[in-house]
Each structure stands twice: as C-alpha cells, then as structure tokens.
Design an enzyme around this catalytic site. Structure first.
Site, PDB file in Angstrom:
ATOM      1  N   LEU A  50      59.470 -64.498 -23.428  1.00 23.67           N
ATOM      2  CA  LEU A  50      58.588 -65.658 -23.400  1.00 23.67           C
ATOM      3  C   LEU A  50      57.564 -65.501 -22.278  1.00 23.67           C
ATOM      4  O   LEU A  50      57.893 -65.055 -21.172  1.00 23.67           O
ATOM      5  CB  LEU A  50      59.382 -66.942 -23.180  1.00 23.67           C
ATOM      6  N   LYS A  51      56.329 -65.852 -22.582  1.00 27.79           N
ATOM      7  CA  LYS A  51      55.261 -65.815 -21.585  1.00 27.79           C
ATOM      8  C   LYS A  51      55.049 -67.236 -21.075  1.00 27.79           C
ATOM      9  O   LYS A  51      54.501 -68.079 -21.779  1.00 27.79           O
ATOM     10  CB  LYS A  51      53.968 -65.260 -22.180  1.00 27.79           C
ATOM     11  N   TYR A  52      55.498 -67.479 -19.842  1.00 25.45           N
ATOM     12  CA  TYR A  52      55.458 -68.830 -19.294  1.00 25.45           C
ATOM     13  C   TYR A  52      54.078 -69.152 -18.729  1.00 25.45           C
ATOM     14  O   TYR A  52      53.334 -68.270 -18.280  1.00 25.45           O
ATOM     15  CB  TYR A  52      56.521 -68.983 -18.204  1.00 25.45           C
ATOM     16  N   GLU A  79      52.941 -69.698 -23.486  1.00 27.25           N
ATOM     17  CA  GLU A  79      51.655 -69.195 -23.964  1.00 27.25           C
ATOM     18  C   GLU A  79      51.796 -68.166 -25.070  1.00 27.25           C
ATOM     19  O   GLU A  79      50.819 -67.851 -25.739  1.00 27.25           O
ATOM     20  CB  GLU A  79      50.889 -68.553 -22.798  1.00 27.25           C
ATOM     21  N   GLY A  80      52.969 -67.621 -25.249  1.00 26.74           N
ATOM     22  CA  GLY A  80      53.162 -66.566 -26.232  1.00 26.74           C
ATOM     23  C   GLY A  80      54.300 -65.656 -25.812  1.00 26.74           C
ATOM     24  O   GLY A  80      55.281 -66.102 -25.205  1.00 26.74           O
TER      25      GLY A  80
END
Length: 849
Positions: free
Chosen positions: A438-440, A605-606
């Site tokens: 996960l892109k925080y 974010e992605g």
C-alpha cells in the site's frame, strides 16, 4: 537559446528570459527581482535601452566618483599597493544619491580583474601545472568567476564538464584547501543537505548593499533591474562605474566562503546589519564578473549549468587525471602518465565518437569507472567534505572504504517508476516474484538509530530531501528509543518508512492535510497536534552491516524479524507498523483483489510494486538491457520499484504532477485573476522546468477567493491572486523570467517562481509545435503538450524536482501510440566518455547550478 558571453569588458545584451540553467531552489531561498519589480497594474518598462546594456547610460554633467571606502574599514586583509592616478571615470549624477562624495582618481588597471586562459580545453590534454594564476598562495575568486562565466556562456555539456574538470585540477594542483569552498560556491550551498545552514538573506539586505556600494538610488537600481531582470547583471552594471580610493586586494575563494559562512551563522539582534556589512565587504572588493556571480550566489540563484550531476562527474575526472594510483597494482580508476602523454588531440571525427585512439579509450574507461564510484559514494554519503578529504589523502582506490554508509548521514532514497496498469507489471517483471505494498498518503522518513557507548540511543529522522526533521517528530524519536531499549540486540539501523497521521483510538489512517498541521520543527512531545503511525517498508543497515546490495526479500525478512509491530503503552508515542502488502506468489487473483480493495480506500494513493529477488535470466549478447536487481538503488528509478497510483491506471484518467511557472491575465469572470496558468514538467537533463500546457479549468471560486491555508481540503488552496501577486514585496511573481524555466513558444504575461506541484488530469498527450517539453524524445522539431488539462489538487508532499519529468511525459505519449517506452535507468549522473558522445554539442543540454 543563446547565452551571454563570458566577457567582463564587453558583455552581450541580457535577455529578459533566463538564458542559462540555474541551481535548484528551495522554497526558503531568496530572490531579488520582486524588490525591484513594480505592480502588474503599472506600465511595462520602457523598451529603450542604453548602448551597452550592462552599463547605465552616461549623462553629461560634473563627474563624480563614489568613494566606497567611506563605507567602513574593509575586512579583507590589506596589501601593500600604491594608489595610482589615472583618467577620471564619471558616474551619472542622475543615478546617484544626493550625498556628495569625495572625488578621487584611481588607476583603471586597479579596477579590472586579471585575465585568464581558457578552461574549456580538452581536459585529456589540459596541463594544470602550466596554467597561469595571479601570484597568490591561494585561489582568487576571479578564477572561479572566470570558470562560471565559461559555463554560463555555453549549452554544451562537453564544454561544461571540461571547464569544471580543468578548474578543479588547477585548484587541486595550486591550493587543494580551496577545492571544498569552491565546490560549495559552485553548487550554491553552504553545507551538506542534512545540515540546516542557510544564508537566510532577505531581498532588502542585498539591494541595500548594492545601493550603498554603488551610490545608486532605489529608483535607479529598479531601472537597472527592469532592463536586465537578473540581480547579478544589476550588480555588475551598478559597480561598472564605481572606483575605490584604496585598491582592494583580490578576493580569495576561501575568504568568500568564510564570509558567507559568517552571514549564514549571524543570528540575534543586529544580525541584519551585520549581514549587510558582510555583503558590502564582498561587493566593495569585487571586480568585473565577480560582482555578477557574488550577487547571484547571495540570492541563491547562480544560473549556470553546473548541478550535482556535473560537479560529481567533473570531480571524478579531476582525480583520474591529476591523482596517481596509490596502490602497488594498477586500478581501474587511473591511467599511466605514459598513456596520457600519447592521447591525440581531438579532430572533427573524434568529437563525434569516431576514430578514438586507444589511449583515449583507456582514459574514457577509467573515467566511467571513477564516475560510477564517486556517484555511488555520494548518494550513500552526501558530504563533499568527507569525500574530498578521502580523495586528496588516499585517492580513488580507498574512497568507498574511507567514506562508507554511515548512521546519522542520510542516503538518497530509491525512487519508484510510475506505471499505468497491472498488465504492465507482469510485462515488465516477466514472471519474477514481486510484492505489492500500500502506498500511504504521508511523509517519507528515513530513520537512523545508533546505541552509543553510554547506552544512550541516538535517533535522527530525515525527509526524502535529506533534511533533518528529528525535532518535528519527538513522538517518533521516543518510539524508537523505547523499541531499542526493549531489544538490546539492536545496536544500529537505518530504515525507510512513511509517517502517516492516524486516529489514536483505533489506528485508522487520516489524510495528509492532518499531518501537515504539525509544526515543522522544535515540537515538544506534549504539544503534538496530530498523532502518527510509522509504517516501515525497508531496512538498509543493521548492526554495522550495510544491506543495500541484499535482495529485497532478504531485507524485508530482517526487518520483520528484528522490528515487529509495536503499539507503546504511552499514548503520546507514535505507533510502529509494517506496510500492508500482498505477494505475487499468493496468486494473481490475490494481487488483483488486493488492488481492488486499495482502489476503494480513500486513505491510500495506490500501490508500490517491488521485485523480491534479483533477476537471473541472462540477456542475449546483443541486448544492452541490464537484468533487474532487487537491491536498494539509492537515487535511482528502475523497474525493480514501480509506482501504481490510482490516477495512473487506465480508465481513471491521465494524471501528471506539473509545476505552475506563469500565467496570463484572465477574461470575463476571471478578469481580476491569473488565467490560464502555464504549467511545466521537470527536465532532469536540463535541470529546469519546461513549459508544457496552459490550464484554466478545475479551479473553483474558492481557489481564487480563499486567502488562508488550513489543513482542511476545502480551504487548502491559497488564492492565486494573493499567492502570485505582482508587487514589489512579492517573492513569487515577476514580469521577467528570473527563474530557471524554459517556456518555448509560450510567453506568459507574468512568470511564477517554481515552488509548488499541482496534480493535473488531461485527455491525452499531444505533439505540439509550440511546446518544447520532451523536445527530441519523440520529435526533433516538436515537443509535447497536454490536451484539456484540469486542476485536481496541490501536491504539498512533492518538490519541483519530483514533478513529472519529460521522459515520463514522452512515455505516456508512446503508450497512447502503442509504442515501446524510452529506456530510462535513472543513472543520470554518469557520462560514459569524455568526448565520445554521439550527441552533437549544439544539441547538448546544460545542467542547472
């Protein structure tokens, strides 16, 4: 675009648009154009210019000479020099203040800097021993100004590197102690990036110093600025008619740096006056081009093609050519003096990479190895003082051992390559195992910790820009101290993480604006305004062992083994967690379900897709593509790390991170606002922002009318009319192109300082005869633009250098056409050959400095 010749006696006309690449500026850096610029409601400056644009027009009248020695005793060491009498040189009465000065006569030669031979010669045949310098034990600043003038006057990367390499060799040969201050002055910095030392000079200090030294009135100084648009050119013109009663000894490189260090360390009551006095000390003694580059350095906008890329390359070549091999056996970083003596002068064919003699090929190979070494050491240990000390004492052979990865000194972070779909992931990795994390939406933080002899835990936190932000997160520091206190086996470590705002009750994520509400420094543990969680995803160093070359699977296993999730009992401390992830070995269905769940979340974010193991598939001999490695590649973008943002995915709309660099006057409802806005992409090779498109949609009325910046998303966007207000006290807006941007055929009414990044969506990337963005990547005569751009939000977590670049833009266009991506391995700091470039000099791009 042509550049100003490097002549101090007869400078060429200065243009309003910037003609040379400049040093990357941070939001805290100062500029002076706004001090002189008038409001956008005023009339445009007159187009009439004096015969010599660098010197104010001389009006008839009683001659006056400005006795700048009356300003105070100079700090520069005195020299035994006679005061000679020569022809009077008048200064216009209309440009001086009404104060009467003593009229004196001085020798014209005393006001001129020494002349120097060219530094742009082929560095392979250049001899620093025979290069003539004024009789001095140290390096005069005029020599550095001469090198800067040469770099500023060319667009050729070959000439830039030759000039810098030769300058470094002369300094190393004559006075090696001046090499470090010279590099700092060339890089427009005062110290390593993790140090907080900055000049912190306001526009008024520099402008008043120029006025005091030259005797010009504020209105006269403003007229000069309207003519030139560059504070360096203004200082040069203002000093062109100024003579001193007592000839000052030449400025030295070391003295200039020490004086600027005093400016940076001046604090407390009376600091402004002290800084102005020090600035005047430099400007009084400056001659010719020295005035130009001193003023630019003081304003933190050097405007020459010499950034970190060029400086490291030139430094490596300097020690290849000037430092003999220290070991008993030959090493790949040196060539023998006998081989150097047989190198043939360049001709037309060899300049294009053809018919290179064997000796030059040997030198090119040694330079390539040395550049790779110096770059690798610098990105892992970014400190010029440590690197230079090792190079001078032990040479290139011992550099990696003498300047290793060190706890407490930040590493340049590895970067993710943007991609647009999971299909591209599978295509790029060709079945290799990977993980999706996960892109925080938080702030990237590099955490350093070391257990000292007395048992105390030293903790440092660094941002993605290598800035020390330890005092911003006392709750994270206390967390690390408690974790190390519980696990006595941990002696030292460096880890990569994302700090995210959380709900302290349940640990749920909050948006970035909540995190942005925290103070930037000197936060006390009891005054924390937003609770945070530390989400770690990589381990680069553990217990005196560097892990950068270990595969990611191995680094992740050590991270999970030695640093399990931890929620401290003390509520004021941060939480420690691992990023949530899913491995490809769990099956394609699991990966796609993980992605779908991420798309539905509003707090991420992605994904970051990372290769787990090194690629072992052997490439065909004719292929130049390197196998993918799952190492921690500091300061590189490779497909071992891929960034899959929600807005990058097909079907969700195109998204780029662009930089506002100018605007036009609006019409209709927006008549009082700037609209449209000129946006640009980052060009890494040129070291500047390049205009790509106009944007006038996506801005609500709140965007224009809101005049406060709060963490709430609805009130985050500051009013354009106030943020970019064309007034005398604005530091972000100017009628002339003062900042290092290239607009091509797009000529806005007003120019903005590149200092923020906007997320922009568009319909498609198109070829444009007006834009110069990505010129040469898809067409030799046309650039790229964005069709129907629409504003989404301001990216407060990104700097200008992290905006979408020209290669990314070109790859978006190629994907639309179904073509293969451009190869971009991210190794921008390495130049393979000294002169073995297939790119002609006329097309070579200059760096910024």
């Amino acid at each position: 675009m042509s550049k100003r010749p490097a002549s101090s006696s007869t400078p060429a006309k200065s243009k309003r648009t910037k003609t040379s690449s400049g040093q990357k500026t941070s939001p805290g850096q100062t500029r002076l154009d706004t001090f002189f610029a008038s409001s956008h409601h005023d009339q445009q400056p007159s187009s009439s210019k004096p015969t010599n644009p660098m010197v104010p027009k001389i009006h008839k009248g009683s001659p006056e000479i400005i006795d700048v020695d009356l300003l105070g005793d100079p700090v520069i060491p005195s020299s035994e020099t006679e005061v000679k009498v020569a022809k009077e040189t008048p200064i216009p009465r209309s440009l001086t203040s009404p104060v009467k000065f003593i009229q004196v006569k001085v020798a014209a030669a005393d006001a001129l800097p020494p002349s120097y031979a060219t530094l742009s010669a082929d560095c392979a045949t250049f001899d620093p021993e025979t290069y003539e310098l004024p009789s001095s034990l140290e390096i005069p600043y005029s020599f550095l100004a001469h090198a800067l003038s040469t770099v500023c006057a060319t667009r050729s990367r070959i000439t830039i590197l030759d000039t810098l390499s030769n300058a470094f060799r002369v300094i190393l040969t004559r006075h090696s102690q001046s090499l470090l201050p010279a590099i700092y002055l060339l890089s427009n910095t005062m110290s390593p990036p993790y140090s907080s030392l900055e000049l912190n000079i306001g526009p008024s200090v520099i402008s008043q110093a120029i006025q005091h030294v030259s005797g010009l009135t504020p209105s006269a100084l403003r007229k000069l600025y309207n003519n030139f648009g560059d504070i360096g050119d203004v200082a040069f013109a203002a000093k062109s008619n100024t003579r001193t009663l007592i000839p000052h000894p030449p400025l030295l490189v070391s003295f200039v740096y020490k004086t600027m260090y005093k400016i940076a360390t001046s604090h407390g009551q009376g600091a402004a006056k002290q800084k102005q006095k020090l600035v005047e000390t430099l400007l009084v003694a400056a001659k010719g081009e020295e005035s130009r580059f001193l003023a630019r350095t003081l304003s933190q906008n050097l405007r020459v093609g010499a950034v970190r890329t060029s400086l490291l390359t030139a430094l490596a070549r300097c020690f290849v050519l000037s430092s003999p091999c220290r070991g008993s056996t030959p090493c790949p970083y040196h060539v023998s003096a006998k081989t150097l003596a047989t190198i043939q002068p360049l001709n037309g064919e060899s300049k294009k990479g053809k018919n290179i003699d064997t000796a030059r090929e040997t030198l090119n190979a040694a330079c390539k190895e040395s550049e790779t070494l110096v770059r690798k050491v610098f990105v892992q240990h970014p400190d010029y003082e440590h690197i230079l000390g090792s190079l001078i004492e032990d040479g290139l052979e011992m550099l990696a051992q003498k300047v290793p990865l060190t706890v407490g000194i930040p590493i340049y972070p590895t970067l993710g390559t943007p991609i647009r779909s999971f299909e591209e992931v599978y295509e790029r990795l060709k079945g290799l195992p990977f993980t999706a994390e996960l892109k925080y939406d938080g702030q990237r933080a590099q955490i350093h910790a070391h257990r000292q002899v007395d048992g105390h835990i030293m903790v440092r936190l660094f941002s993605r820009h290598l800035e020390d932000m330890t005092s911003k997160y006392p709750d994270v520091v206390a967390l690390v101290e408690e974790m190390c206190g519980r696990n006595t086996e941990i002696q030292s470590f460096i880890m990569d993480s994302e700090i995210v705002a959380i709900n302290p009750a349940d640990g749920s994520l909050k948006d970035f604006q909540t995190l942005a509400s925290r103070a930037r420094k000197d936060v006390r543990l009891g005054d924390v305004s937003a609770d945070v969680g530390v989400f770690v995803f990589d381990l680069m160093y553990l217990n005196e062992q560097a892990l950068l070359t270990h595969p990611f699977r191995s680094r992740r296993a050590l991270l999970r083994e030695h640093f399990p999730p931890f929620v401290p009992e003390r509520k004021e401390l941060a939480r420690f967690q691992h990023v949530e992830s899913c491995d490809s070995e769990d099956g394609k269905t699991s990966i796609e379900e993980f992605w779908e769940s991420d798309v539905g979340r509003r707090d991420t974010e992605g994904l970051m897709v990372k290769l787990l193991d090194n690629e072992t598939v052997k490439q065909q001999p004719q292929e130049r593509v390197k196998p993918l490695l799952a190492v921690y590649d500091a300061d590189k973008r490779t497909y071992a790390w891929m960034k899959l943002k929600k807005d990058y995915v097909n079907g969700l709309g195109d998204s780029l991170d662009l930089v506002p660099i100018g605007a036009w006057h609006g019409n209709g409802r927006k008549a009082q606002w700037w609209s449209p806005i000129l946006l640009g992409v980052w060009d890494a090779k040129k070291g500047r922002v390049v205009g790509v498109c106009k944007c006038m949609s996506g801005f609500s009325d709140n965007f224009y009318k809101c005049n406060t910046v709060l963490p709430d998303i609805d009130t985050l966007l500051k009013a354009l009319s106030e943020r970019y207000n064309l007034s005398e006290d604005s530091e972000l807006c100017s009628r002339v192109s003062e900042w290092n941007c290239e607009t091509g055929g797009l000529k806005p009414d007003v120019y903005f300082k590149p200092q923020e990044v906007w997320e922009i969506r568009g319909a498609e990337v198109t070829v444009s005869p007006v834009s110069v963005a990505a010129l040469g990547l898809v067409s030799s005569s046309k650039g790229l633009s964005l069709r129907f751009p629409r504003f989404v939000r301001i990216r407060q977590d990104k700097s200008v250098e992290q905006a979408s670049d020209t290669v990314f833009l070109a790859n978006m266009w190629r994907k639309q056409k179904g073509e293969k991506d451009l190869v971009d391995e991210g190794d921008e700091l390495i130049d393979v050959d000294l002169r073995n470039s297939e790119v002609e000099e006329s097309d070579a791009s200059s760096d910024s400095g």
